[in-house]
Write a protein that holds these residues in place. Structure first.
Motif, PDB file in Angstrom:
ATOM      1  N   ILE A 171      -6.155  50.182  18.927  1.00 30.43           N
ATOM      2  CA  ILE A 171      -5.983  48.805  18.457  1.00 30.43           C
ATOM      3  C   ILE A 171      -5.296  47.955  19.529  1.00 30.43           C
ATOM      4  N   SER A 172      -4.455  48.603  20.330  1.00 26.33           N
ATOM      5  CA  SER A 172      -3.739  47.875  21.391  1.00 26.33           C
ATOM      6  C   SER A 172      -4.694  47.367  22.469  1.00 26.33           C
ATOM      7  N   ALA A 173      -5.896  47.934  22.534  1.00 25.84           N
ATOM      8  CA  ALA A 173      -6.882  47.468  23.515  1.00 25.84           C
ATOM      9  C   ALA A 173      -7.757  46.357  22.938  1.00 25.84           C
ATOM     10  N   LEU A 174      -7.593  46.071  21.653  1.00 24.13           N
ATOM     11  CA  LEU A 174      -8.494  45.135  20.980  1.00 24.13           C
ATOM     12  C   LEU A 174      -7.818  43.840  20.524  1.00 24.13           C
ATOM     13  N   VAL A 175      -6.625  43.965  19.928  1.00 23.90           N
ATOM     14  CA  VAL A 175      -6.052  42.839  19.190  1.00 23.90           C
ATOM     15  C   VAL A 175      -4.944  42.162  19.982  1.00 23.90           C
ATOM     16  N   ALA A 176      -4.942  40.816  19.968  1.00 23.22           N
ATOM     17  CA  ALA A 176      -3.928  40.066  20.707  1.00 23.22           C
ATOM     18  C   ALA A 176      -3.521  38.803  19.954  1.00 23.22           C
ATOM     19  N   GLY A 177      -2.773  38.987  18.886  1.00 22.53           N
ATOM     20  CA  GLY A 177      -2.169  37.846  18.191  1.00 22.53           C
ATOM     21  C   GLY A 177      -3.102  37.089  17.275  1.00 22.53           C
ATOM     22  N   LYS A 178      -2.562  35.994  16.730  1.00 22.78           N
ATOM     23  CA  LYS A 178      -3.256  35.257  15.671  1.00 22.78           C
ATOM     24  C   LYS A 178      -4.612  34.708  16.092  1.00 22.78           C
ATOM     25  N   ASP A 179      -4.695  34.217  17.338  1.00 26.79           N
ATOM     26  CA  ASP A 179      -5.971  33.671  17.818  1.00 26.79           C
ATOM     27  C   ASP A 179      -6.629  34.596  18.842  1.00 26.79           C
ATOM     28  N   GLY A 180      -6.052  35.768  19.057  1.00 28.96           N
ATOM     29  CA  GLY A 180      -6.629  36.733  20.006  1.00 28.96           C
ATOM     30  C   GLY A 180      -6.335  36.401  21.462  1.00 28.96           C
ATOM     31  N   LEU A 181      -5.578  35.311  21.687  1.00 31.56           N
ATOM     32  CA  LEU A 181      -5.413  34.856  23.084  1.00 31.56           C
ATOM     33  C   LEU A 181      -4.007  35.090  23.646  1.00 31.56           C
ATOM     34  N   ASN A 182      -3.175  35.824  22.928  1.00 33.69           N
ATOM     35  CA  ASN A 182      -1.798  36.051  23.416  1.00 33.69           C
ATOM     36  C   ASN A 182      -1.781  36.673  24.802  1.00 33.69           C
ATOM     37  N   ASP A 183      -2.615  37.682  25.004  1.00 28.31           N
ATOM     38  CA  ASP A 183      -2.596  38.364  26.303  1.00 28.31           C
ATOM     39  C   ASP A 183      -3.233  37.510  27.394  1.00 28.31           C
ATOM     40  N   VAL A 184      -4.291  36.780  27.040  1.00 29.20           N
ATOM     41  CA  VAL A 184      -4.910  35.864  28.018  1.00 29.20           C
ATOM     42  C   VAL A 184      -3.863  34.859  28.495  1.00 29.20           C
ATOM     43  N   ARG A 185      -3.110  34.276  27.551  1.00 24.30           N
ATOM     44  CA  ARG A 185      -2.083  33.282  27.933  1.00 24.30           C
ATOM     45  C   ARG A 185      -1.069  33.903  28.885  1.00 24.30           C
ATOM     46  N   GLN A 186      -0.654  35.132  28.552  1.00 22.51           N
ATOM     47  CA  GLN A 186       0.347  35.792  29.397  1.00 22.51           C
ATOM     48  C   GLN A 186      -0.204  36.052  30.805  1.00 22.51           C
ATOM     49  N   ILE A 187      -1.438  36.527  30.861  1.00 23.92           N
ATOM     50  CA  ILE A 187      -2.042  36.837  32.166  1.00 23.92           C
ATOM     51  C   ILE A 187      -2.192  35.568  33.010  1.00 23.92           C
ATOM     52  N   VAL A 188      -2.615  34.476  32.362  1.00 23.04           N
ATOM     53  CA  VAL A 188      -2.839  33.240  33.116  1.00 23.04           C
ATOM     54  C   VAL A 188      -1.510  32.619  33.547  1.00 23.04           C
ATOM     55  N   THR A 189      -0.536  32.578  32.652  1.00 21.24           N
ATOM     56  CA  THR A 189       0.695  31.860  32.992  1.00 21.24           C
ATOM     57  C   THR A 189       1.532  32.608  34.030  1.00 21.24           C
ATOM     58  N   GLN A 190       1.342  33.912  34.138  1.00 22.29           N
ATOM     59  CA  GLN A 190       2.135  34.668  35.119  1.00 22.29           C
ATOM     60  C   GLN A 190       1.354  34.972  36.402  1.00 22.29           C
ATOM     61  N   ALA A 191       0.154  34.394  36.521  1.00 27.97           N
ATOM     62  CA  ALA A 191      -0.720  34.774  37.637  1.00 27.97           C
ATOM     63  C   ALA A 191      -0.269  34.198  38.982  1.00 27.97           C
ATOM     64  N   ALA A 192       0.308  32.987  38.932  1.00 27.75           N
ATOM     65  CA  ALA A 192       0.514  32.214  40.169  1.00 27.75           C
ATOM     66  C   ALA A 192       1.147  33.027  41.292  1.00 27.75           C
ATOM     67  N   GLU A 193       2.203  33.745  40.993  1.00 27.64           N
ATOM     68  CA  GLU A 193       2.903  34.429  42.094  1.00 27.64           C
ATOM     69  C   GLU A 193       2.162  35.651  42.610  1.00 27.64           C
ATOM     70  N   HIS A 194       1.029  36.001  41.963  1.00 33.90           N
ATOM     71  CA  HIS A 194       0.266  37.177  42.422  1.00 33.90           C
ATOM     72  C   HIS A 194      -1.084  36.806  43.027  1.00 33.90           C
ATOM     73  N   LEU A 195      -1.340  35.500  43.133  1.00 34.29           N
ATOM     74  CA  LEU A 195      -2.634  35.072  43.686  1.00 34.29           C
ATOM     75  C   LEU A 195      -2.427  34.443  45.052  1.00 34.29           C
ATOM     76  N   LYS A 196      -3.227  34.869  46.021  1.00 35.52           N
ATOM     77  CA  LYS A 196      -3.213  34.199  47.323  1.00 35.52           C
ATOM     78  C   LYS A 196      -3.858  32.817  47.144  1.00 35.52           C
ATOM     79  N   PRO A 197      -3.589  31.874  48.028  1.00 34.48           N
ATOM     80  CA  PRO A 197      -4.282  30.582  47.930  1.00 34.48           C
ATOM     81  C   PRO A 197      -5.797  30.810  47.982  1.00 34.48           C
ATOM     82  N   GLY A 198      -6.509  30.197  47.055  1.00 35.24           N
ATOM     83  CA  GLY A 198      -7.974  30.358  47.023  1.00 35.24           C
ATOM     84  C   GLY A 198      -8.447  31.594  46.264  1.00 35.24           C
ATOM     85  N   ALA A 199      -7.507  32.381  45.729  1.00 36.89           N
ATOM     86  CA  ALA A 199      -7.887  33.602  44.987  1.00 36.89           C
ATOM     87  C   ALA A 199      -8.414  33.242  43.599  1.00 36.89           C
ATOM     88  N   TRP A 200      -9.187  34.152  43.031  1.00 41.96           N
ATOM     89  CA  TRP A 200      -9.774  33.932  41.707  1.00 41.96           C
ATOM     90  C   TRP A 200      -9.116  34.809  40.646  1.00 41.96           C
TER      91      TRP A 200
END
Ligand code: GLN
Length: 286
Positions: A211-240
């Motif tokens: 279930i931990s691989a499937l479900v992420a909060g009320k709208d399913g986007l809790n983990d997406v939000r976390q991944i996106v908001t913490q990405a900056a310091e791990h991406l080189k300029p121009g990285a995807w």
């Protein structure tokens, strides 16, 4: 034919019809389960044709019936056979990890285009599970340095075993999202995170996967939000940063990326025509 007939010896052909008729399984599932019960390669359908009138022995028939019951109880075929093909690789799969879906190949294809012009790209796969995405990328791009992260030590054990068996060299870490990646930067970060909403009716169809691989909060986007908001310091300029998501989440994921300052935000369709992946580029100059 009734279920009582399973105590009678069945031929190969009858056994396949039995799996379809009594258990309502697709012919291909019945064929693969029968081959597995016969301890033969699960894609050897030529064997089934050549032996269609052969009578199954009692032990094989018992194993086959057990497999049919498990599959009819919605267990992924890959858990029963122990293998799954993903992007041309034979992965070993079990209940410790999500069963890799064909639609995730869309993410791999897109990822490959993002680093096509980068020599020795540094790539991170967050929430790697079986290692499917990380290993597909490493296989297609041998010069890439691929790091695979999962919060589940069990998943990392499966991913590591797959990497060793396939002789693909990747770095693995147990930890949540970026936690094990302190001060590391990448040319590309990919993830197929959990994205199903808590209590989604669709979960009733997925009772066997973690279930931990499937479900992420009320709208399913809790983990997406976390991944996106913490990405900056791990991406080189121009990285995807590329993410897989649910059939109706493309706009929401585009908004999350846009609000965080990503540029060239866009989505990609899977083979069924569903917008299945969304990504963006970290600006070159901030
Ligand atoms: N695609 C899966 C499903 O809904 C979910 C996988 C995921 O949450 N990453 O069947």
């Amino acid at each position: 034919m009734t279920s009582a007939d399973t105590t009678l010896p069945l031929t190969v052909q009858q056994a396949i019809q039995f799996g379809q008729g009594q258990f309502g399984l697709p012919r291909l599932d019945a064929q693969m389960l029968l081959l597995q019960a016969c301890e033969l390669p699960i894609h050897d359908r030529a064997w089934l044709l050549a032996h269609s009138d052969e009578v199954l022995n009692f032990e094989t028939q018992k194993r086959y019936l057990d497999f049919l019951q498990r599959r009819a109880g919605l267990e992924p075929l890959a858990y029963i056979t122990g293998v799954k093909e993903f992007f041309g690789l034979q992965l070993q799969i079990d209940r410790r990890v999500l069963d890799p879906r064909p639609e995730t190949e869309t993410l791999v294809e897109w990822a490959l285009t993002c680093v096509a012009d980068t020599s020795k790209p540094r790539i991170a796969d967050l929430g790697t599970g079986s290692g499917a995405i990380a290993l597909a990328l490493k296989h297609s791009l041998p010069s890439a340095q691929v790091t695979a992260v999962d919060t589940s030590a069990d998943a990392i054990a499966v991913a590591t075993a797959n990497a060793n068996r396939l002789e693909l060299e990747i770095v693995t870490h147990v930890g949540s999202w970026y936690a094990p990646l302190a001060s590391q930067t990448f040319d590309l970060i990919v993830s197929n995170p959990p994205y199903v909403a808590d209590g989604d009716a669709h979960l009733a169809q997925l009772p066997h996967e973690p279930i931990s691989a499937l479900v992420a909060g009320k709208d399913g986007l809790n983990d997406v939000r976390q991944i996106v908001t913490q990405a900056a310091e791990h991406l080189k300029p121009g990285a995807w940063l590329l993410l897989e998501h649910g059939f109706d989440q493309a706009q929401a994921v585009q908004d999350i990326l846009g609000n965080q300052g990503f540029v060239s935000v866009q989505s990609r369709q899977d083979l069924a025509g569903i917008l299945r992946c969304t990504g963006g580029q970290w600006p070159r100059v901030k």
